[in-house]
Design a protein around this motif. Structure first.
Motif, short mmCIF file in Angstrom:
data_model
loop_
_atom_site.label_atom_id
_atom_site.label_comp_id
_atom_site.label_asym_id
_atom_site.label_seq_id
_atom_site.Cartn_x
_atom_site.Cartn_y
_atom_site.Cartn_z
N PRO A 38 0.82 -1.20 0.00
CA PRO A 38 0.00 0.00 0.00
C PRO A 38 0.85 1.25 0.00
N TYR A 254 -0.48 -10.89 4.80
CA TYR A 254 -1.79 -10.44 5.26
C TYR A 254 -2.79 -10.42 4.09
N THR A 255 -4.06 -10.36 4.43
CA THR A 255 -5.10 -10.42 3.41
C THR A 255 -5.09 -9.20 2.50
N ASP A 256 -4.46 -8.10 2.90
CA ASP A 256 -4.40 -6.92 2.04
C ASP A 256 -3.22 -6.95 1.08
N THR A 258 0.01 -7.19 1.86
CA THR A 258 1.28 -6.81 2.46
C THR A 258 1.86 -7.99 3.24
N LYS A 314 -4.17 -5.88 10.99
CA LYS A 314 -4.36 -6.63 9.75
C LYS A 314 -4.74 -8.08 10.02
N ASP A 317 -3.16 -13.99 6.49
CA ASP A 317 -3.64 -14.84 5.39
C ASP A 317 -2.92 -16.18 5.40
#
Length: 336
Positions: A38, A254-256, A258, A314, A317
């Motif tokens: 991000p 992580y699911t985002d 990152t 966060k 994942d």
């Protein structure tokens, strides 16, 4: 390669030249793709990397886009790009002609040699860096893009590849340390480690492997990717080491999109100081099972806990384990 928005008045060049003399500092650019990191709140110059075709063996074309989001004209823009170790890139650096006005973008095109795709799960990282004068006055911006191949294992038990615990009546299947030795199921039960039983350590609720003695019940770490859901302040590992060199780095995705890393280690299951590598002792069992039967009574064979930090904001994942077979893992869990 020509950039959009080129304005050549002497007045604009002079203003940009003055702004270029402002103090510079490191900047991290943004990567707008779904799997890229991000944007940094402090950065204004934007760098994005196009998706990389991983269907090798082939030569894939990659486009890196630089957008001048700063107030001043951007000059002397150079873009570099690189992929995983051993992947050839041509050219490695592109110099962009002209300059970019505020809000304008320019593309740099690279060709990368993609090897034949391997089986299993892999995460590959690509990095692009833009260096420049003017623009936001920061002088450089970097973006990374990660792309995955395959699917992480659904649970740690799917990665079990070693027999750590045997019954004293049948010690032959054990080979925790590469020499045919193993924990005694009876002695572990004496200190509270029973199949399917819970283990509270470092704020996490872990579970002792719920499998019969003499079967695979732990993971020798070799970079396996394992799905793990939840959020919290740290990731706790339950295990112990073989030799004194049982340490390595785990990567949490992580699911985002990152990721973060952390290094941990375990003492040798016997003889090393109980706090080696910063680990915490969970249980000590008396003696061990050898190929010839139970023995080494009076010597402690131990299980430990250790942790790495997480970003509590966060959702986890999956986790990529260290690539060190001296690390043996029985379970891992997220702690609040």
């Amino acid at each position: 390669m020509r950039s959009a928005g080129l304005i050549g008045t002497l007045r604009a060049v002079a203003v940009a030249g003055v702004l270029a003399l402002l103090p510079t500092a490191a900047a991290v650019g943004t990567a707008a793709a779904a799997e890229s990191e991000p944007p940094s709140a402090a950065a204004t110059t934007e760098v994005t990397i196009s998706p990389v075709d991983l269907a090798g063996p082939a030569i894939s074309t990659v486009k890196v886009t630089v957008t001048n989001a700063g107030p001043a004209r951007m000059r002397s823009l150079t873009v570099s790009f690189g992929g995983p170790v051993g992947w050839a890139v041509q050219p490695s650096t592109v110099r962009v002609d002209g300059s970019l006005t505020a809000g304008a973008s320019s593309d740099a095109t690279f060709r990368i040699q993609v090897p034949e795709q391997r089986g299993g799960f892999t995460v590959r990282t690509f990095t692009a860096t833009a260096t420049y004068q003017g623009g936001d006055g920061l002088g450089s911006a970097t973006a990374t893009r990660t792309q995955r191949s395959g699917t992480p294992l659904a649970r740690l038990a799917d990665a079990y590849n070693n027999v750590a615990v045997t019954d004293e009546s049948n010690t032959a299947p054990g080979d925790y340390d590469g020499e045919g030795n193993s924990f005694s199921a009876q002695k572990l039960a004496d200190v509270g480690l029973r199949p399917g039983g819970t283990v509270d350590a470092l704020g996490a609720r872990l579970v002792w492997p719920n499998v019969p003695s003499g079967t695979r019940n732990n993971v020798t770490a070799s970079g396996q990717a394992v799905t793990l859901n939840g959020s919290g302040s740290k990731l706790v590992f339950l295990g112990s080491g073989v030799t004194s060199g049982a340490s390595g780095t785990a990567t949490v995705y992580y699911t985002d999109g990152t990721s973060g890393t952390g290094t941990f280690g375990f003492p040798n299951w016997s003889f090393d100081p109980a706090n080696a590598h910063g680990a915490t002792l969970v249980a000590s069992s008396d003696g061990r099972n050898r190929p010839s039967g139970y023995g080494n009574a009076g010597i402690k064979y131990r299980v430990f806990a250790h942790s790495i930090p997480l970003d509590p904001a966060k959702q986890v994942d999956f986790v990529v384990l260290p690539s060190n077979g001296n690390i043996h893992l029985f379970d891992m869990a997220v702690a609040p």
